[in-house]
Write a protein that holds these residues in place. Sequence first.
Motif, PDB file in Angstrom:
ATOM      1  N   VAL A  25       0.847  -1.190   0.000  1.00  0.00           N
ATOM      2  CA  VAL A  25       0.000   0.000   0.000  1.00  0.00           C
ATOM      3  C   VAL A  25       0.886   1.244   0.000  1.00  0.00           C
ATOM      4  O   VAL A  25       2.109   1.147   0.121  1.00  0.00           O
ATOM      5  CB  VAL A  25      -0.941   0.039   1.235  1.00  0.00           C
ATOM      6  N   GLU A  28       0.088   7.045   2.516  1.00  0.00           N
ATOM      7  CA  GLU A  28      -1.130   7.758   2.908  1.00  0.00           C
ATOM      8  C   GLU A  28      -2.282   6.815   3.251  1.00  0.00           C
ATOM      9  O   GLU A  28      -3.321   7.244   3.754  1.00  0.00           O
ATOM     10  CB  GLU A  28      -1.570   8.729   1.807  1.00  0.00           C
ATOM     11  N   ASP A  29      -2.086   5.511   2.990  1.00  0.00           N
ATOM     12  CA  ASP A  29      -3.142   4.536   3.261  1.00  0.00           C
ATOM     13  C   ASP A  29      -2.967   3.823   4.604  1.00  0.00           C
ATOM     14  O   ASP A  29      -3.692   2.864   4.893  1.00  0.00           O
ATOM     15  CB  ASP A  29      -3.195   3.481   2.147  1.00  0.00           C
ATOM     16  N   VAL A  57      -4.151  -0.431   8.116  1.00  0.00           N
ATOM     17  CA  VAL A  57      -4.519   0.021   6.770  1.00  0.00           C
ATOM     18  C   VAL A  57      -5.853   0.762   6.859  1.00  0.00           C
ATOM     19  O   VAL A  57      -6.835   0.232   7.391  1.00  0.00           O
ATOM     20  CB  VAL A  57      -4.650  -1.166   5.791  1.00  0.00           C
ATOM     21  N   ARG A  60     -10.737   3.059   3.124  1.00  0.00           N
ATOM     22  CA  ARG A  60     -11.414   4.148   2.428  1.00  0.00           C
ATOM     23  C   ARG A  60     -12.697   3.613   1.798  1.00  0.00           C
ATOM     24  O   ARG A  60     -12.749   2.490   1.301  1.00  0.00           O
ATOM     25  CB  ARG A  60     -10.499   4.750   1.370  1.00  0.00           C
ATOM     26  N   ASP A  63     -12.415   2.301  -1.712  1.00  0.00           N
ATOM     27  CA  ASP A  63     -11.739   0.999  -1.789  1.00  0.00           C
ATOM     28  C   ASP A  63     -12.670  -0.126  -1.363  1.00  0.00           C
ATOM     29  O   ASP A  63     -12.672  -1.214  -1.950  1.00  0.00           O
ATOM     30  CB  ASP A  63     -10.495   1.004  -0.900  1.00  0.00           C
TER      31      ASP A  63
END
Length: 208
Positions: A25, A28-29, A57, A60, A63
């Motif tokens: 990843v 920013e994730d 993680v 979002r 996602d």
Amino acid sequence: MAKKIKIKSKSQEEAVKKALLDLNVSEEDIEVVELEAPSKGFLGFIGSKEGLYEITVIERETDVAKSFIETLLKNAKVNADVEVKQEDNLIKVNIKGDEAACLIGRRGDTLDSIQFLTGLALNKINKDSHTRVLVDIENYREKREESLIRYANKMAREVAKTKKTKKLDYMNPYERRIIHSALQNDRYVITYSEGTDPYRRLVIEYKR
């Protein structure tokens, strides 16, 4: 549930680098929490101790929506691509591929079910979210909207000519809104809904 791993490392920076490789990843994730601080020990190395970091993680909504629908497609053995983008509080999901058309259903009922289930998946990760989701397949909704507007105008002209009320077929709230909106400023007819879902229909009546 959000994916979490714990990493022992000499520094947070080193822990982050390892996490990004392990989790595949971007920085920013993830969120990083230092559980135990590292210590350098005597003379910088004797009795030194690695720190312990928890890497989470971030889930979002875009996602989650993409992952949910891709899993659904896989289980249905439908080969298609999923495109997701967010516009303010609306997540737009477009499913593309020749095989995807089988998931539209009669007048979009299967597509509506997919949209509803995707919304539930988003609600699971954030119950306070005000984000809505719109799922489409090969621009079906745009084509359906154009078709409904043509149909609405045709029925309105017929009602204006005969002055006889028309009761349309049963429609979902989304389709009824399209017709209400298309005819709201019509000089000759008014529209309203009657019945209860799923047997709620739109009525076009001559304006007296």
